[in-house]
Scaffold this active site. Structure first.
Site, PDB file in Angstrom:
ATOM      1  N   GLY A 161       0.819  -1.212   0.000  1.00 49.79           N
ATOM      2  CA  GLY A 161       0.000   0.000   0.000  1.00 49.79           C
ATOM      3  C   GLY A 161       0.850   1.258   0.000  1.00 49.79           C
ATOM      4  O   GLY A 161       0.584   2.218  -0.738  1.00 49.79           O
ATOM      5  N   TYR A 162       1.889   1.254   0.821  1.00 49.77           N
ATOM      6  CA  TYR A 162       2.789   2.399   0.891  1.00 49.77           C
ATOM      7  C   TYR A 162       3.503   2.605  -0.442  1.00 49.77           C
ATOM      8  O   TYR A 162       3.589   3.731  -0.950  1.00 49.77           O
ATOM      9  CB  TYR A 162       3.806   2.175   2.010  1.00 49.77           C
ATOM     10  CG  TYR A 162       4.750   3.330   2.236  1.00 49.77           C
ATOM     11  CD1 TYR A 162       4.370   4.409   3.029  1.00 49.77           C
ATOM     12  CD2 TYR A 162       6.023   3.342   1.678  1.00 49.77           C
ATOM     13  CE1 TYR A 162       5.237   5.473   3.249  1.00 49.77           C
ATOM     14  CE2 TYR A 162       6.892   4.404   1.887  1.00 49.77           C
ATOM     15  CZ  TYR A 162       6.497   5.467   2.679  1.00 49.77           C
ATOM     16  OH  TYR A 162       7.348   6.527   2.884  1.00 49.77           O
ATOM     17  N   ALA A 163       4.007   1.516  -1.020  1.00 48.30           N
ATOM     18  CA  ALA A 163       4.707   1.627  -2.304  1.00 48.30           C
ATOM     19  C   ALA A 163       3.776   2.157  -3.388  1.00 48.30           C
ATOM     20  O   ALA A 163       4.164   3.017  -4.188  1.00 48.30           O
ATOM     21  CB  ALA A 163       5.273   0.269  -2.709  1.00 48.30           C
ATOM     22  N   SER A 165       1.111   4.035  -2.972  1.00 49.46           N
ATOM     23  CA  SER A 165       0.793   5.440  -2.712  1.00 49.46           C
ATOM     24  C   SER A 165       1.951   6.353  -3.109  1.00 49.46           C
ATOM     25  O   SER A 165       1.734   7.421  -3.693  1.00 49.46           O
ATOM     26  CB  SER A 165       0.439   5.647  -1.233  1.00 49.46           C
ATOM     27  OG  SER A 165       1.571   5.527  -0.384  1.00 49.46           O
TER      28      SER A 165
END
Length: 257
Positions: A161-163, A165
């Site tokens: 999810g972080y990557a 975003s």
């Protein structure tokens, strides 16, 4: 004089994720350069350390606690800023979070939270404040700066999810720059390397990952939040007036390895 180009005297900067780490360092740097600060964090309280640092420099500080997972709270905040604060000259979209779990086990709630904070809220802020900047038509030195990541360029491990975003933040930076560069708004991003903040505490405590990361960094150390101060002032100032759609890495040489 060249140093005059870096002055932010008389400017107003809205900085999200301002309570600690990179956000606090950026806000303090902009205040040192002359800007007043509208500070936003989910748990920001009156009399915070960042407020004390900014006001000690003789600058104004407007504190706002806002939970960026709540879209209604974000819009309420924007209305309050319009009515209670001076017009924003500089927007730093720094607020962000990270959730670590392998992709096959990464739950919906992790994904939804990270995309809402790291991407959706940043687009809404940029759209709304960017529209106000465009309407003012007061010339140059209107700046929007995103905090990207090394995962804007790479995939990472256990942080899908972080990557996703941060990859999207890189493309959003370029998309907004394409539309607004000719209208006097600079849109750029800073991609920090491995910085010693709360978000990287788990990595620094990992007996395997920590030495592996350090071995890859040519500078031979984890970065500090203050390492981002110069880049923030540069992209917020007239010194960067011909810089558009750039993702500036501040990473100890990681991406050049």
């Amino acid at each position: 004089m060249i140093l005059d180009l870096f002055s932010l005297q008389g400017k107003v900067a809205l900085v999200t994720g301002v309570k600690r780490g990179i956000g606090r360092a950026m806000a303090t740097a902009l205040a040192e350069a002359g800007a007043d600060i509208i500070g936003v964090s989910a748990t920001l309280e009156p009399g915070s350390e960042v407020e004390a640092a900014v006001t000690a420099l003789g600058r104004k500080f407007y504190p706002f606690p806002v939970d960026f997972t709540e879209r209604t709270a974000l819009y309420t905040f924007l209305e309050t800023v319009r009515s209670e604060c001076p017009p924003v000259d500089i927007l730093i979209n720094n607020a962000g979070n990270i959730r670590r779990k392998p992709a096959a086990e990464h739950p919906d709630e992790y994904w939804d939270e990270i995309i809402e904070i790291n991407l959706n809220a940043q687009f809404v802020l940029s759209r709304e404040i960017g529209a106000e900047m465009l309407a003012r038509e007061v010339g140059y030195n209107r700046k929007i700066i995103f905090t990207a990541s090394l995962l804007t360029f790479q995939g990472g491990v256990n942080v899908p999810g972080y990557a996703a975003s941060k990859g999207a933040v890189g493309s959003l930076t370029k998309a907004l720059a394409n539309e607004w560069a000719g209208r006097g708004i600079n849109v750029n991003a800073i991609a920090p390397g491995y910085i010693a903040t709360d978000n990287t505490a788990a990595l620094r405590a990992d007996a395997d990952r920590n030495p592996a990361i350090l071995a890859r960094i040519p500078a031979g150390r984890w970065g500090e939040a203050d390492d981002l101060k110069g880049a923030a002032v540069y992209l917020a100032s007239a010194a960067s007036d011909y810089v558009h759609g750039t993702i500036l890495t501040v990473d100890g040489g990681w991406m050049g390895r």
